[in-house]
Design a protein around this motif. Structure first.
Motif, PDB file in Angstrom:
ATOM      1  N   CYS A  69      29.739  42.617  29.498  1.00 37.40           N
ATOM      2  CA  CYS A  69      29.636  41.629  28.430  1.00 37.40           C
ATOM      3  C   CYS A  69      28.554  40.629  28.767  1.00 37.40           C
ATOM      4  CB  CYS A  69      30.975  40.941  28.194  1.00 37.40           C
ATOM      5  SG  CYS A  69      31.301  39.640  29.358  1.00 37.40           S
ATOM      6  N   PHE A  76      38.064  33.755  35.656  1.00 41.81           N
ATOM      7  CA  PHE A  76      36.776  33.137  35.995  1.00 41.81           C
ATOM      8  C   PHE A  76      36.897  31.610  36.009  1.00 41.81           C
ATOM      9  CE2 PHE A  76      35.611  37.325  34.532  1.00 41.81           C
ATOM     10  CZ  PHE A  76      34.490  37.667  35.274  1.00 41.81           C
ATOM     11  N   CYS A 124      36.534  29.343  32.950  1.00 39.26           N
ATOM     12  CA  CYS A 124      37.368  30.091  32.015  1.00 39.26           C
ATOM     13  C   CYS A 124      36.836  31.518  31.906  1.00 39.26           C
ATOM     14  CB  CYS A 124      37.375  29.427  30.640  1.00 39.26           C
ATOM     15  SG  CYS A 124      35.791  29.521  29.794  1.00 39.26           S
ATOM     16  N   TYR A 150      38.460  35.852  31.519  1.00 37.83           N
ATOM     17  CA  TYR A 150      39.453  36.707  32.188  1.00 37.83           C
ATOM     18  C   TYR A 150      39.081  38.172  32.005  1.00 37.83           C
ATOM     19  CZ  TYR A 150      44.019  39.114  32.606  1.00 37.83           C
ATOM     20  OH  TYR A 150      45.036  39.966  32.944  1.00 37.83           O
ATOM     21  N   ILE A 159      38.277  38.883  28.261  1.00 33.08           N
ATOM     22  CA  ILE A 159      38.527  37.740  27.377  1.00 33.08           C
ATOM     23  C   ILE A 159      37.488  36.648  27.557  1.00 33.08           C
ATOM     24  CG2 ILE A 159      40.213  35.940  26.762  1.00 33.08           C
ATOM     25  CD1 ILE A 159      42.399  37.898  27.723  1.00 33.08           C
ATOM     26  N   GLU A 166      36.102  30.776  24.985  1.00 29.56           N
ATOM     27  CA  GLU A 166      35.401  29.623  24.411  1.00 29.56           C
ATOM     28  C   GLU A 166      35.581  29.607  22.887  1.00 29.56           C
ATOM     29  OE1 GLU A 166      34.174  31.527  26.890  1.00 29.56           O
ATOM     30  OE2 GLU A 166      32.684  30.450  28.090  1.00 29.56           O
TER      31      GLU A 166
HETATM   32  C1  SAM Z   1      35.699  38.112  30.453  1.00 30.40           C
HETATM   33  S1  SAM Z   1      34.318  37.587  31.304  1.00 30.40           S
HETATM   34  C2  SAM Z   1      33.465  39.041  31.312  1.00 30.40           C
HETATM   35  C3  SAM Z   1      33.009  39.322  32.638  1.00 30.40           C
HETATM   36  C4  SAM Z   1      32.557  40.748  32.863  1.00 30.40           C
HETATM   37  N1  SAM Z   1      33.380  41.698  32.191  1.00 30.40           N
HETATM   38  C5  SAM Z   1      32.602  40.932  34.344  1.00 30.40           C
HETATM   39  O1  SAM Z   1      33.594  41.506  34.807  1.00 30.40           O
HETATM   40  O2  SAM Z   1      31.704  40.428  35.004  1.00 30.40           O
HETATM   41  C6  SAM Z   1      33.513  36.577  30.120  1.00 30.40           C
HETATM   42  C7  SAM Z   1      34.094  35.207  30.132  1.00 30.40           C
HETATM   43  O3  SAM Z   1      34.069  34.710  31.461  1.00 30.40           O
HETATM   44  C8  SAM Z   1      33.311  33.513  31.524  1.00 30.40           C
HETATM   45  N2  SAM Z   1      32.603  33.517  32.819  1.00 30.40           N
HETATM   46  C9  SAM Z   1      32.680  32.534  33.754  1.00 30.40           C
HETATM   47  N3  SAM Z   1      31.960  32.857  34.831  1.00 30.40           N
HETATM   48  C10 SAM Z   1      31.410  34.061  34.600  1.00 30.40           C
HETATM   49  C11 SAM Z   1      30.551  34.917  35.335  1.00 30.40           C
HETATM   50  N4  SAM Z   1      30.125  34.592  36.538  1.00 30.40           N
HETATM   51  N5  SAM Z   1      30.189  36.086  34.779  1.00 30.40           N
HETATM   52  C12 SAM Z   1      30.622  36.424  33.542  1.00 30.40           C
HETATM   53  N6  SAM Z   1      31.450  35.667  32.808  1.00 30.40           N
HETATM   54  C13 SAM Z   1      31.831  34.500  33.308  1.00 30.40           C
HETATM   55  C14 SAM Z   1      32.425  33.502  30.307  1.00 30.40           C
HETATM   56  O4  SAM Z   1      32.097  32.180  29.928  1.00 30.40           O
HETATM   57  C15 SAM Z   1      33.320  34.190  29.309  1.00 30.40           C
HETATM   58  O5  SAM Z   1      34.265  33.311  28.760  1.00 30.40           O
END
Ligand code: SAM
Length: 273
Positions: free
Chosen positions: A13, A163, A166, A168, A184, A187
């Motif tokens: 994502c 994370f 926020c 997940y 998830i 935001e």
């Molecule tokens: C569900 S994660 C997706 C992450 C991806 N599937 C992964 O495993 O790297 C996306 C959400 O996490 C948050 N987030 C926080 N720190 C992040 C990071 N280092 N990388 C990706 N998403 C992050 C984003 O703002 C968003 O709300």
């Protein structure tokens, strides 16, 4: 990422560039597994809210298709749903059938039951989304339990991550090798939840309902792929009858028949309150 004997499942994502890893991935599959032929391929995603924020080749589906076409001469690109509203892009293989030669690989693919249910949700309930923040939950285990994710498909071995501040992600597997994966983005301005599983079932009604009860989205797409050997193959008949699911009204439905798989795409919106 899930890896099994003959399959990779990659889910990403944000501004990741998953298609750029395809060529090295195919090389690794050849080097370490001896696999020289791609039997099937499914690249899919929902339309982006802000495509211009993506990195090449993910700013437009045409760019993605152009790249995939360089790797797969039998590739075919589709868009399901309303192209000017919520829609879902798919690139898959659509080779010309060879009547006289039936390879072992093709026979194996048809014999083995295979199915995928995917639910992509937007405009989610802010109170539920708050669970997936470090403000409300200390860690991923707490978020998994508090949200009820652990009850959607019970008895999964779960690897989850919360994370900072926020966000997940979870991957779950059953003893017999089925998977569930949920990602998830809580935001409020761009809330998004993706759910995917390959659990076999003659009816997905209950799982879909549990997912909707867990996340309470404003809008969602449901896609189901099933091959002929799958117990899920008649699920499209069930979805055809579902003009609405509780408070969600169906706005789009499309059926497709591919080489080995049938696909149903549906899009639902919450009734205006
Ligand atoms: C569900 S994660 C997706 C992450 C991806 N599937 C992964 O495993 O790297 C996306 C959400 O996490 C948050 N987030 C926080 N720190 C992040 C990071 N280092 N990388 C990706 N998403 C992050 C984003 O703002 C968003 O709300």
């Amino acid at each position: 990422m899930f890896i099994s004997k003959r399959r990779f499942i990659l889910k990403t994502c944000g501004t990741t560039t998953p298609l750029l890893c395809l060529q090295p991935l195919l090389l690794l599959a050849e080097q370490y597994g001896g696999f020289t032929k791609v039997e099937d391929l499914f690249y899919s995603r929902k339309n982006y809210k802000r495509p211009e924020l993506q990195i090449m080749p993910h700013q437009h589906f045409d760019q993605e298709v152009a790249l995939l076409d360089t790797l797969f001469p039998d590739g075919a690109a589709y868009c399901l749903g309303a192209v000017n509203k919520d829609c879902w892009y798919l690139y898959t293989l659509n080779p010309i059938p060879k009547k006289t030669i039936i390879s072992d690989i093709t026979t194996a693919a048809c014999d083995e039951a295979d199915q995928t249910l995917e639910i992509l949700m937007t405009d989610l309930d802010p109170e539920i989304m708050a669970i997936f923040t470090k403000e409300e939950c200390l860690n991923a285990t707490e978020a998994t339990k508090k949200s009820g994710i652990d009850k959607i498909i019970p008895n999964m071995v779960i690897d989850d991550f919360l994370f900072e501040p926020c966000g997940y992600s979870m991957n779950g597997v059953t003893k017999n090798g089925c998977y569930m994966t949920i990602h998830i983005t809580p935001e409020p301005d761009f809330s998004y939840v993706s759910f995917e599983t390959n659990i076999p079932s003659s009816s997905y009604r209950e799982i879909i309902q549990k997912v909707l009860d867990t996340f309470n989205p404003g809008k969602f797409t449901v896609t189901i792929f099933a091959n002929q050997a799958s117990p899920t193959k008649d699920t499209s008949k069930e979805l055809l009858l579902l003009n609405h699911i509780g408070k969600w009204q169906r706005r789009d439905i499309q059926l497709c028949n591919f080489k080995n798989y049938d696909l149903i795409y549906t899009f639902y919106c919450r009734f205006p309150s």
